[in-house]
Motif scaffolding. Structure first.
Motif, PDB file in Angstrom:
ATOM      1  N   LEU A   1      -1.850  -0.370 -16.579  1.00  0.00           N
ATOM      2  CA  LEU A   1      -3.140   0.063 -16.036  1.00  0.00           C
ATOM      3  C   LEU A   1      -4.291  -0.706 -16.679  1.00  0.00           C
ATOM      4  CD1 LEU A   1      -2.375   3.884 -15.975  1.00  0.00           C
ATOM      5  CD2 LEU A   1      -2.742   2.436 -13.962  1.00  0.00           C
TER       6      LEU A   1
ATOM      7  N   GLU B   1       1.040 -10.000 -10.526  1.00  0.00           N
ATOM      8  CA  GLU B   1      -0.342 -10.227 -10.951  1.00  0.00           C
ATOM      9  C   GLU B   1      -0.387 -11.123 -12.188  1.00  0.00           C
ATOM     10  OE1 GLU B   1      -1.991  -9.575  -8.557  1.00  0.00           O
ATOM     11  OE2 GLU B   1      -2.834  -7.556  -8.492  1.00  0.00           O
TER      12      GLU B   1
ATOM     13  N   ASP C   1      -9.256  -6.883 -12.772  1.00  0.00           N
ATOM     14  CA  ASP C   1     -10.378  -6.633 -11.863  1.00  0.00           C
ATOM     15  C   ASP C   1     -11.560  -7.542 -12.181  1.00  0.00           C
ATOM     16  OD1 ASP C   1      -9.023  -4.705 -10.491  1.00  0.00           O
ATOM     17  OD2 ASP C   1     -10.301  -3.033 -11.072  1.00  0.00           O
TER      18      ASP C   1
ATOM     19  N   GLU D   1       5.153  -5.140  -9.513  1.00  0.00           N
ATOM     20  CA  GLU D   1       3.826  -5.547  -9.061  1.00  0.00           C
ATOM     21  C   GLU D   1       3.002  -6.166 -10.185  1.00  0.00           C
ATOM     22  OE1 GLU D   1      -0.023  -3.753  -6.646  1.00  0.00           O
ATOM     23  OE2 GLU D   1       1.909  -2.725  -6.591  1.00  0.00           O
TER      24      GLU D   1
ATOM     25  N   THR E   1      -5.700  -8.373  -5.682  1.00  0.00           N
ATOM     26  CA  THR E   1      -6.637  -7.331  -5.256  1.00  0.00           C
ATOM     27  C   THR E   1      -7.366  -6.783  -6.486  1.00  0.00           C
ATOM     28  OG1 THR E   1      -6.799  -5.239  -4.029  1.00  0.00           O
ATOM     29  CG2 THR E   1      -4.940  -5.470  -5.535  1.00  0.00           C
ATOM     30  N   THR E   2      -8.319  -5.914  -6.248  1.00  0.00           N
ATOM     31  CA  THR E   2      -8.889  -5.132  -7.343  1.00  0.00           C
ATOM     32  C   THR E   2      -8.216  -3.771  -7.346  1.00  0.00           C
ATOM     33  OG1 THR E   2     -10.671  -4.315  -5.918  1.00  0.00           O
ATOM     34  CG2 THR E   2     -11.142  -6.276  -7.267  1.00  0.00           C
ATOM     35  N   HIS E   3      -8.198  -3.146  -8.502  1.00  0.00           N
ATOM     36  CA  HIS E   3      -7.514  -1.864  -8.652  1.00  0.00           C
ATOM     37  C   HIS E   3      -8.484  -0.710  -8.882  1.00  0.00           C
ATOM     38  CE1 HIS E   3      -3.534  -3.823  -9.004  1.00  0.00           C
ATOM     39  NE2 HIS E   3      -4.228  -4.786  -9.579  1.00  0.00           N
ATOM     40  N   PHE E   4      -9.557  -0.981  -9.609  1.00  0.00           N
ATOM     41  CA  PHE E   4     -10.453   0.097  -9.993  1.00  0.00           C
ATOM     42  C   PHE E   4     -11.917  -0.165  -9.606  1.00  0.00           C
ATOM     43  CE2 PHE E   4      -7.005   0.079 -13.230  1.00  0.00           C
ATOM     44  CZ  PHE E   4      -6.382   1.242 -12.828  1.00  0.00           C
TER      45      PHE E   4
ATOM     46  N   ARG F   1      -4.832   6.520 -13.798  1.00  0.00           N
ATOM     47  CA  ARG F   1      -4.153   6.104 -12.565  1.00  0.00           C
ATOM     48  C   ARG F   1      -5.112   6.021 -11.383  1.00  0.00           C
ATOM     49  NH1 ARG F   1       0.677  10.400 -13.711  1.00  0.00           N
ATOM     50  NH2 ARG F   1       1.974   9.066 -15.054  1.00  0.00           N
TER      51      ARG F   1
ATOM     52  N   SER G   1       0.823  -1.199   0.000  1.00  0.00           N
ATOM     53  CA  SER G   1       0.000   0.000   0.000  1.00  0.00           C
ATOM     54  C   SER G   1       0.861   1.254   0.000  1.00  0.00           C
ATOM     55  CB  SER G   1      -0.915  -0.002   1.235  1.00  0.00           C
ATOM     56  OG  SER G   1      -1.660   1.181   1.315  1.00  0.00           O
TER      57      SER G   1
ATOM     58  N   ASP H   1      -4.352  -4.129 -15.266  1.00  0.00           N
ATOM     59  CA  ASP H   1      -4.995  -4.106 -13.940  1.00  0.00           C
ATOM     60  C   ASP H   1      -6.513  -4.078 -14.071  1.00  0.00           C
ATOM     61  OD1 ASP H   1      -2.551  -4.082 -12.648  1.00  0.00           O
ATOM     62  OD2 ASP H   1      -2.529  -1.918 -12.315  1.00  0.00           O
TER      63      ASP H   1
ATOM     64  N   ARG I   1       2.296   1.823  -3.442  1.00  0.00           N
ATOM     65  CA  ARG I   1       1.336   2.377  -4.394  1.00  0.00           C
ATOM     66  C   ARG I   1       1.134   3.872  -4.163  1.00  0.00           C
ATOM     67  NH1 ARG I   1      -0.670  -2.869  -3.951  1.00  0.00           N
ATOM     68  NH2 ARG I   1      -1.875  -2.456  -2.072  1.00  0.00           N
TER      69      ARG I   1
END
Length: 504
Positions: free
Chosen positions: A425, A484, A432, A480, A496-499, A383, A230, A428, A233
């Motif tokens: 991005l 993933e 999700d 990172e 994890t989820t990003h968005f 982002r 965290s 990611d 990020r």
């Protein structure tokens, strides 16, 4: 060559403290899941699934878990879990050639051994935990707090007194920042490099069925109780903001003195935010208001594209996490001053605060359609998942907008660094969908809605991650996405989820 010691332990004749010492001694670096199972053939094996996550340490990153149930002489049932984690990324950040579930057994490495036993009441649980702490102290020496127990900060005497009155104060003072650790009593912690060993009685917040005695050990690969991800990020976002301020300021054509003033203010806010420098938030915020007033005044005479660039630079200073922290120390005074300069804020009911809405970024987009400023501003929106308000402004399924906008950008001409970031991005965002299909919606998403599109989303995420790594495998941000991508190739869900966003 790593040789796994076959410590075949049975609970027969062993009390929990003795069993804990023996079981935790099996924790060794470099042990694959296949090697472990070769000498523990009776273990039950589970690949990671969201519905297999248990209340405990580091349960969200593992890729496989081996478990065994035994009984103590008094009939108490004990459970031992061995957790395995994805390997460290190679220096080249090369990914496996193809998807394969065999990656889990062949490459996932032992990172945590966890032992627990239920206890009928607090008195007996505390007594067993005390004996376990004594037994582990005999093996590992005195109890030792984490060197980063206070997250890099040194609490004042008054803060220590206040913390000592909190539930789980003893565990907190040892740096045991685990989920549920506020209910831990008689805790112990030992640094047995490279491992950390922990024991405690878990009172379960008063729920009788949750009372248990714990003993576990973990290696760095497990990432247990680490907030590094965290923090990384947040640091990445702050770094991107600083770079974007420089890029936009350069496009604005305004003089270097004014540009340096903005970047220096952002750096000072970041130092205050992270605690690296005891700067005065009040002084930083006051200076920011003055600098932004001068910057925006100078921008009014510029042509549309240059004015757009100046607005984007101002936006990234005003909207950074660090500046938001600094401003929070002054309550409303800094916000009101920025509102007079044209910044728009929205009230955040959950946070009981006002959030900057990035209206200067929106205006920059309007002023430079299809220009270089629009590209910079769009990447900034990607982002944060178009969440300009901090209150899920991009909607709960912002990943869909990230995919559509990101792939549109990739169809144009981007420099290598920007293209690599946009591929990350978009990867990611596709990930999700996979995460939500496997239950990572925190109760706010129906996984069945995403099941049909998950296989294609997994392939698209892997494809974008591969393209990102082909363009950039040296920056800190590249590591990172490697993790993933590796998980997706192994048939696992992302970490994890990003968005995906829920404002509740």
């Amino acid at each position: 060559m790593m040789v796994l010691l076959a410590l075949q332990i049975t609970a027969s004749g062993a009390q929990f403290p003795e069993l804990a010492v023996r079981e935790l001694a099996a924790l060794q670096s470099g042990v694959t899941a296949a090697a472990w199972l070769a000498v523990h053939p009776g273990d039950a094996v589970t690949s990671f699934r969201r519905d297999s996550v248990r209340r405990g340490a580091g349960d969200d990153r593992w890729c496989a878990r081996a478990s065994r149930v035994d009984r103590l002489p008094d009939g108490t049932q004990t459970v031992r879990y061995a957790y395995f984690y994805p390997p460290e990324a190679p220096v080249s950040l090369a990914l496996p050639a193809a998807e394969s579930p065999t990656l889990i057994r062949e490459q996932c490495l032992l990172g945590t051994i966890w032992l627990e036993a239920p206890t009928p009441d607090s008195a007996s649980g505390s007594a067993v935990a005390g004996r376990t702490r004594d037994a582990l102290s005999q093996r590992h020496g005195p109890v030792t707090p984490s060197p980063d127990a206070w997250f890099g900060r040194t609490p004042t005497d008054s803060q220590r007194r206040a913390l000592s009155r909190l539930a789980g104060a003893e565990a907190l003072s040892l740096g045991l920042h685990f989920f549920g650790a506020a209910a831990w009593r008689v805790p112990g912690r030992w640094q047995a490099d490279p491992a950390v060993v922990v024991s405690a009685y878990d009172a379960g917040f008063g729920a009788p069925a949750a009372r248990r005695v714990l003993a576990f050990a973990y290696l760095p690969i497990a990432g247990v109780a680490s907030f590094r991800g965290s923090a990384d990020r947040t640091e990445t976002l702050e770094h991107h903001a600083a770079v974007l301020v420089e890029q936009a300021a350069r496009l604005s054509g305004l003089d270097r003195v004014r540009t340096d003033r903005l970047t220096q203010l952002l750096a000072a806010a970041e130092s205050a935010f992270t605690g690296r420098h005891p700067a005065s938030p009040r002084a930083i915020d006051s200076s920011a208001v003055v600098a932004l007033a001068d910057w925006l005044s100078s921008a009014r005479r510029l042509a549309p594209r240059e004015r757009a660039a100046a607005l984007l630079a101002a936006d990234q200073v005003a909207g950074s996490h660090a500046m938001a922290y600094v401003r929070a120390q002054r309550q409303d005074s800094g916000r009101l001053a920025l509102e007079r300069l044209g910044a728009v804020y929205a009230y955040d009911q959950l946070g009981a605060s006002y959030n900057y809405t990035h209206n200067w970024l929106d205006e920059a987009l309007r002023l430079d359609r299809d220009g270089p400023v629009e590209t910079l501003a769009t990447v900034a929106l990607l982002r944060v998942g178009f969440n300009e308000t901090g209150m899920c402004g991009g909607g709960s399924e912002a990943f869909r907008q990230v995919i559509a906008t990101g792939e549109r950008l990739l169809g144009g001409r981007l420099d290598t660094a920007t293209a690599a970031e946009v591929h990350r991005l978009v990867g990611d965002a596709y990930a999700d969908i996979v995460a939500l299909a496997t239950g990572d919606g925190a109760g706010y998403a129906d996984s069945t809605v995403y099941l049909a599109e998950a296989p294609a989303a997994r392939r698209s995420a892997i494809d974008h991650y591969r393209k990102a790594l082909a363009l950039d495998h040296v920056s800190p941000e590249a590591r990172e996405p490697w993790l993933e991508a590796w998980r997706l190739l192994a048939g696992l869900p992302p970490t994890t989820t990003h968005f995906f966003c829920v404002y509740d």
